[in-house]
Motif scaffolding. Structure first.
Motif, PDB file in Angstrom:
ATOM      1  N   ASN A 478       0.874  -1.228   0.010  1.00 37.62           N
ATOM      2  CA  ASN A 478       0.116  -0.202   0.077  1.00 37.62           C
ATOM      3  C   ASN A 478       0.954   1.121  -0.135  1.00 37.62           C
ATOM      4  N   THR A 479       2.087   1.209  -0.589  1.00 38.63           N
ATOM      5  CA  THR A 479       2.865   2.474  -0.740  1.00 38.63           C
ATOM      6  C   THR A 479       2.728   2.943  -2.200  1.00 38.63           C
ATOM      7  N   PRO A 495       2.739   6.888   1.904  1.00 38.71           N
ATOM      8  CA  PRO A 495       1.958   5.667   2.367  1.00 38.71           C
ATOM      9  C   PRO A 495       0.661   5.400   2.306  1.00 38.71           C
ATOM     10  N   ASN A 496      -0.187   4.500   2.835  1.00 41.24           N
ATOM     11  CA  ASN A 496      -1.594   4.108   2.958  1.00 41.24           C
ATOM     12  C   ASN A 496      -2.275   4.441   1.571  1.00 41.24           C
ATOM     13  N   PHE A 512      -4.671   9.854  -4.584  1.00 39.54           N
ATOM     14  CA  PHE A 512      -4.597   8.474  -4.431  1.00 39.54           C
ATOM     15  C   PHE A 512      -5.707   8.260  -3.218  1.00 39.54           C
ATOM     16  N   SER A 513      -6.316   6.921  -2.911  1.00 38.34           N
ATOM     17  CA  SER A 513      -7.137   6.891  -1.880  1.00 38.34           C
ATOM     18  C   SER A 513      -6.608   5.965  -1.134  1.00 38.34           C
ATOM     19  N   GLY A 514      -7.015   5.778   0.223  1.00 36.21           N
ATOM     20  CA  GLY A 514      -6.557   4.562   1.172  1.00 36.21           C
ATOM     21  C   GLY A 514      -7.092   5.155   2.526  1.00 36.21           C
ATOM     22  N   VAL A 527       0.714  16.898   1.031  1.00 39.72           N
ATOM     23  CA  VAL A 527      -0.524  16.038   0.453  1.00 39.72           C
ATOM     24  C   VAL A 527      -1.613  16.792   1.227  1.00 39.72           C
ATOM     25  N   HIS A 528      -2.657  17.280   0.450  1.00 38.58           N
ATOM     26  CA  HIS A 528      -4.061  17.520   1.203  1.00 38.58           C
ATOM     27  C   HIS A 528      -5.058  16.213   1.246  1.00 38.58           C
ATOM     28  N   GLN A 529      -5.612  16.370   2.478  1.00 37.70           N
ATOM     29  CA  GLN A 529      -6.542  15.118   2.697  1.00 37.70           C
ATOM     30  C   GLN A 529      -7.908  15.417   2.972  1.00 37.70           C
ATOM     31  N   GLN A 530      -8.682  14.655   2.637  1.00 41.22           N
ATOM     32  CA  GLN A 530     -10.291  14.719   2.983  1.00 41.22           C
ATOM     33  C   GLN A 530     -10.732  13.515   2.998  1.00 41.22           C
ATOM     34  N   LYS A 531     -11.733  13.320   3.849  1.00 39.43           N
ATOM     35  CA  LYS A 531     -12.292  11.839   4.195  1.00 39.43           C
ATOM     36  C   LYS A 531     -13.431  11.598   2.658  1.00 39.43           C
ATOM     37  N   MET A 532     -13.289  10.123   2.422  1.00 34.88           N
ATOM     38  CA  MET A 532     -13.858   9.650   1.504  1.00 34.88           C
ATOM     39  C   MET A 532     -13.949   8.055   1.579  1.00 34.88           C
ATOM     40  N   GLN A 533     -15.390   7.744   1.413  1.00 36.53           N
ATOM     41  CA  GLN A 533     -15.457   6.166   1.505  1.00 36.53           C
ATOM     42  C   GLN A 533     -15.333   5.829   0.140  1.00 36.53           C
TER      43      GLN A 533
END
Length: 1185
Positions: A478-479, A495-496, A512-514, A527-533
């Motif tokens: 998962n890298t 990662p992730n 990328f998602s994880g 990296v900019h992150q936001q929640k996503m299912q």
């Protein structure tokens, strides 16, 4: 679809005939041997065996509410059990029980035996049983609980209602050689009709509607089906039987695969409610529970996503437009591949290739291009524009659409990931990731793969950037690893990650998602992150395509974070590129202002255009113009920018630094920051201070100090501005002071004062102001607007030129207030004859419609007099108006007369003598021409005449009236009276009373006239018109005479006034009562002279002539007449005067001087006393003539 065994139990030496789930899915009820067994569904552990039956238990059923279940046995009995596993009731049939079913709505139980079926409900003591002709094998209720279907040994399905009456009968073609063995209703709520699945031992599966109509064709089976059962939502069917296995079918009967193979016949199979678990029961006592796992079969290319639905359909979804199209394959779909305008679908025995109808990017119409009718085994399927690529473990095969194998590549390790990355038609490139970490690029037309990279771990996901310069890889740890393809250098790793995609529109962005997060990375920023299912599968512009369970959605992600990362480093051009992918309006504004402050006017302009901010665009334009003219002072530009942004003090400092103090001053004064302006100026420039004071005065007006502003304007001599402020705020006291102080030559300020007084309803002040100005027109208008009519009339008396301006609005006001007669007179006064006539015509029409005939007569008389006035004033309209005058005079008299008849027929009492009514009816009938005026009823007139004629002895006339009435449409209220009258009149003599006939004697030729005359009111012999009294309508003893040519009216009157002296004064028999208002003839005692009267000689005429010969008199005859014997109607011009001579001087006659109607003097006096005016023209008695 895979079936995984969850648990398995065996009951020795017993056949499992039936099973049922508790509705919540927690327990399983099984019919096996003599017992009912209760199992735990989770692990297959037995909870409790229930004893109660003495023979084999054939069937079980659970109620939908989960409170009770039932079992039926070969011992002919049914037992009802509670959910706590206690038996509460038992009832029996005459034969062994075959099947039971609970109504899903009413919880009524249907129990079926070999020869009959029964319906039991908890509230009923007894069970209603119904005989059947054949053995029942299976039964089932519809979803709404209204109908029960019974399957029988003789191949018939009987559909009954809740009372057991047969409504539909379905006969299978095989008859008793294909007995119905199992039926089931589709439980889906989405279907429009109730659908019944029927499985028979003719080895057929068929579907029917509730009406008995078959849906589609029979599906042939290769075994005898023992049980058919639907999934909870009705999407699949499970069926088992003599082939010793359970199979899964679509709801249309297409076989999808095997669920579980057994060693004996499968007698029963059921699906656990709302789940994918299936339980089978076999002849050898085996109970097996399987979990069905449905895998996702799908493919994605850019914004088109194709996926399997209902196992046999393919749905292609356009992720941007949200359009969907369904392709029905009617077979199990095994693999799907999509690329540009191609779609490949693998079915069990063939591969179908579809292509789009057109090149339109939003076109969703696919048509079949090719069919490859071969069975292929493959793990992965890829389609290109002219080839399909099959991947089986290490081997890649390239086939043309005609099934020719063109190329084959064998890899050193298992293929984990394959993706088409585009290219020219027939020469596309594939990106292949292997389990050993190798990443290869393969061209369809090249036998030799190109190794791009070699990783140490297995590849899970791959993507190449838009310019083919960078490669993103997700490995099995998962890298995420990003490489430069050309230099093979690792650029960065994260990662992730479980999937990765480059933005197709921006080279430097990937996501990328994880771990439940979506990560967006731009260039080498954090990296900019936001929640996503779910699972990210594509990145196009600002849209990220995300797969969650089975549904694909396009998530709009604002690219704000990377944009701000670029802005922080003042990289405006790159930030603009990111913003173009999709950011919010506020992000655009931030980009625009940052670029503007950074003096990157080009980017700022583009950004402001995006948010349509015209103010800033004007600023940028002006700066660009100034730059063209050679200005290059960036500090001055920045000062303008700060001023626009509201950073005024910074702007002022910059203006001062660049030597533009005047700009700072005008900025502060425009903003009403007078204190700052004074501070900024200091005590340097007196001229600037004066300008500042003037601006402050203007500001006082616009601020909340209007009274102060007004006083400042007054002291400055700005009267108009002051008046405007005072007027707007309704300060009347200040305004009148100004008006009184102003000179009358200052008309504009005075007019403004008056305007505000009018607006504030201070009419006295307005009047005073207009008088001061000497503006009479405005004063008249003011009086009219305020309805001060007295003042207006007094003004008009002094200044007649304003007559129209006053009387016309006055008349309109009267008309609006329902004072129509006064309005009519006012129009007349104003010289508006047409309006006056219009008002009168409307009044007349209303009076007729409302049956006010008295008023109608009066208005018609007034109309005729108006027409006479118009004829006198207008030469052009004279003939037309005189005709109208005649017509209106005639109508006036008819309505005046008809009023009495209408009162007699419609009201209970009449004030008229029978003789008067008799005369009135005759007068009206004589004068009614073919066109009867509206409102006048001939029936009423004839009816009144018939009644009065009979009373006065004119029986012939009465009989005539009744006959005439029979020809007319008679109202029901008169019907009986008229019928009775016309019968009883026949008993009377057929002639009229002599007295009445003598009353109709012509005074010219002494002929007795008939009581009714169809020639009108004239003598039948000499044609001399009769003169009637306007009250009693008796014929007056008057004869009209005419003057010979050349004698004027004045001359005639002077000749008549020349009294011829008689021999003796005492013989004078007339007293002239002409007092200027009334002309009356009075009789004195005296005997008639025997000498011949010259007038009598003139009355003689030629007998038998059909034309009327008028009496014409000469000067000598006029001289012989006495003034007291002559009545003159002195009509105004252009009419001529009319002369009448009385032939019975002892009859006293009076004529109204206004309407010229003749009356018997006593009648007239009485009427005048009653009404205090002339009864005809309503002229008051005290009014001078």
């Amino acid at each position: 679809m895979r079936a995984v065994l969850a648990w398995k139990e065996t009951i020795r030496d017993q056949c499992v005939y039936d099973l049922a789930f508790k509705p919540d899915g927690s327990q399983l009820i099984i019919a096996a041997g003599l017992r009912v067994l209760v199992y735990d569904v989770a692990d297959g552990a037995i909870i409790q065996p229930l004893k109660g039956h003495k023979d084999i238990v054939y069937c079980v059923a659970y109620a939908k509410d989960g409170k009770r279940f039932a079992s039926g046995s070969a011992d002919k009995s049914i037992i009802i059990w509670t959910s706590k596993l206690e038996g509460i009731l038992k009832y029996t049939h005459n034969d062994s029980i075959q099947c039971v079913a609970y109504n899903p709505v009413t919880h009524q139980l249907a129990s079926c035996s070999t020869g009959d079926f029964g319906l039991w409900s908890p509230e009923q003591k007894s069970v209603n049983k119904h005989k059947v002709s054949s053995k029942i094998t299976c039964c089932g209720w519809t979803n709404d609980g209204q109908y029960l279907a019974l399957g029988m040994m003789n191949g018939v399905v009987s559909i009954r209602n809740k009372n057991g009456e047969e409504k539909v009968k379905i006969e299978r073609p095989g008859g008793s050689s294909s007995p119905i063995w199992s039926i089931a209703w589709n439980p889906s709520k989405d279907e429009h009709n109730d659908i019944l699945a029927v499985a028979d031992w003719g080895q057929k599966l068929s579907f029917y509607q509730l009406s008995g109509k078959q849906i589609g064709k029979d599906r042939t089976l290769i075994y005898d089906p023992c049980c058919v059962s639907y999934f909870s939502k009705g999407e699949y069917i499970v069926m088992g039987g003599s082939d010793k296995q359970a199979s899964l079918y679509t709801k249309d009967g297409v076989r999808l695969g095997t669920i579980g193979e057994q060693n004996a016949w499968v007698w029963t199979c059921r699906v656990k409610p709302d789940s994918n678990f299936v339980v089978l029961g076999c002849q050898d006592g085996t109970i097996a529970c399987y979990q069905l796992i449905f895998s996702t079969v799908h493919g994605l290319y850019k914004d088109r996503y194709a996926y399997r639905d209902s196992m046999t359909d393919v749905i292609v979804q356009h992720l941007i437009t949200e359009q969907k199209v369904r392709i029905k394959c009617r077979e199990l779909v095994k693999k799907i591949a999509i690329y540009r305008n191609r779609l490949a679908i693998q079915l069990p025995e063939k591969i179908l290739i579809y292509e789009l109808n057109s090149d339109d990017s939003s076109d969703m119409h696919y048509r079949t291009k090719e069919k490859i009718c071969r069975k292929f085994e493959c793990n992965l399927l890829v389609v290109c524009s002219q080839h399909i690529i099959l991947c089986q473990e290490k081997r890649l095969q390239c086939l043309s659409f005609t099934s020719v194998r063109e190329k084959e590549w064998v890899m050193e390790s298992l293929i984990r990931y394959i993706k088409v990355i585009g290219g020219p038609q027939g020469r596309e490139g594939l990106l292949v990731g292997l389990k050993n970490g190798a990443i290869l690029k393969i061209f369809v037309d090249n036998l030799f793969p190109i190794t791009l990279l070699k990783l140490s771990t297995s590849v899970r996901c791959l993507d190449m950037s838009a310019s083919r310069n960078k490669l993103a890889v997700v490995d099995e740890h998962n890298t995420l690893l990003v490489y430069d393809i050309n230099s093979k250098e690792l650029l960065f790793q994260e990662p992730n990650a479980n999937s990765v995609a480059w933005n197709t529109q921006c080279e430097d962005m990937l996501c990328f998602s994880g771990n439940g997060y979506l990560n967006i990375k731009a260039s080498n920023f954090p990296v900019h992150q936001q929640k996503m299912q779910g699972f990210m599968v594509g990145y196009n512009g600002s849209k990220i395509f995300c797969l969650h369970v089975y549904s694909m959605s396009a998530v709009e992600v604002p690219q704000s974070a990377p944009m701000y990362q670029y802005l922080e480093r003042k990289m405006f051009k790159e930030a603009y590129q990111i913003a173009c992918l999709g950011v919010t309006d506020s992000d655009w504004r931030d980009l625009a202002t940052d670029a503007l402050e950074g003096l990157d006017f080009d980017t700022a302009k583009k950004a402001f255009i995006r948010i349509r901010d015209l103010r800033y665009l004007e600023l940028i334009n002006s700066i660009e113009e100034r730059k063209k003219r050679g200005e290059s002072d960036n500090e001055l530009f920045l000062a303008d920018v700060f001023a626009y942004q509201g950073k005024f003090h910074e702007a002022a400092k910059l203006y001062k630094r660049t030597g533009h103090e005047s700009r700072a001053l005008s900025m502060y004064t425009d903003l009403r920051m007078f204190e700052y302006a004074k501070d900024f100026l200091g005590a340097t420039d007196p001229k600037s201070s004066r300008i500042l004071m003037t601006k402050q005065a203007d500001w006082a007006k616009s601020s909340k100090e209007p009274r102060a502003a007004a006083e400042m304007y007054l002291s400055a001599g700005e009267h108009l501005k002051a008046i405007d402020i005072i007027g707007e705020h309704s300060w009347a006291d200040m305004l009148i002071d100004i008006a009184r102080k102003l000179d009358k030559a200052e008309r504009e300020p005075l007019a403004k004062c008056a305007f505000y007084f009018k607006r504030q309803k201070h009419h006295g002040y307005a009047s005073e102001t207009y008088s001061k100005m000497g503006d009479l027109q405005a004063l008249v208008q003011l009086h009219v607007e305020t309805r001060h009519w007295e003042e207006a009339f007094s003004l008009v008396e002094k200044h007649p030129q304003f007559k129209n301006d006053v009387y016309v609005p006055y008349a309109q006001w009267l008309a609006e207030n329902d004072r129509f007669e006064e309005a009519q007179k006012a129009f007349h006064k104003a010289g508006r004859q047409n309006e006056a006539v219009k008002v009168l015509e409307q009044l007349t029409h209303n009076a007729v419609v409302e049956n006010r005939f008295n008023d109608a007569g009066y208005y018609y008389w007034m109309l005729s007099m108006q027409c006479l006035d118009i004829a006198r004033e207008s030469e052009d309209q004279r003939d037309e108006m005189l005709k109208k005058f005649e017509r209106f005079q005639h109508l006036a008299e008819l309505y005046h007369v008809y009023r009495s008849i209408q009162r007699y027929t419609d009201e209970p009492f009449s004030s008229h003598m029978p003789e008067t009514l008799f005369n009135i009816c005759r007068f009206l009938l004589n004068n009614l021409t073919k066109d009867i005026p509206p409102g006048i009823s001939k029936v009423n007139t004839l009816y009144a005449l018939a009644k009065q004629s009979r009373r006065l002895g004119a029986y012939k006339l009465a009989r005539y009236s009744y006959e005439k009435l029979q020809e007319l449409h008679i109202p029901s209220r008169f019907q009986e009276s008229i019928e009775l009258g016309s019968l009883t009149i026949r008993s009377k003599p057929f002639h009229d009373s002599e007295d009445l006939i003598e009353g109709m004697m012509c005074y010219r030729c002494s002929t007795n006239n008939p009581l009714l005359n169809n020639q009108g009111s004239v003598c039948i012999n000499c044609r001399q018109p009769f003169i009637y009294s306007a009250s009693s309508y008796e014929v007056l003893p008057l004869v009209q005479f005419y003057l010979e040519e050349g004698i004027s009216d004045e001359e005639a009157v002077s000749l008549i006034d020349l009294e011829v002296p008689h021999t003796d004064e005492s013989d004078a028999r007339w007293k002239d009562m002409d007092n200027g208002e009334l002309q009356a003839l009075r009789m004195d005692d005296g005997l008639d002279d025997a000498e011949e009267d010259p007038f009598t000689a003139k009355m003689s005429f030629e007998q038998g002539g059909s034309t009327f010969v008028p009496v014409k008199v000469s000067c000598s005859v006029l001289r012989s007449m006495s003034r007291r014997d002559v009545l003159i109607k002195r009509w105004p011009r252009p009419l001529k005067w009319e002369y009448f001579r009385s032939l019975l001087p002892d009859v006293s006659i009076t004529m109204c001087p206004t309407c010229f109607k003749m009356f018997h003097s006593e009648d007239y006096e009485l009427l005048v006393l009653q009404h205090s005016c002339c009864p005809y023209c309503r002229r008051p008695i005290d009014e001078p003539n």
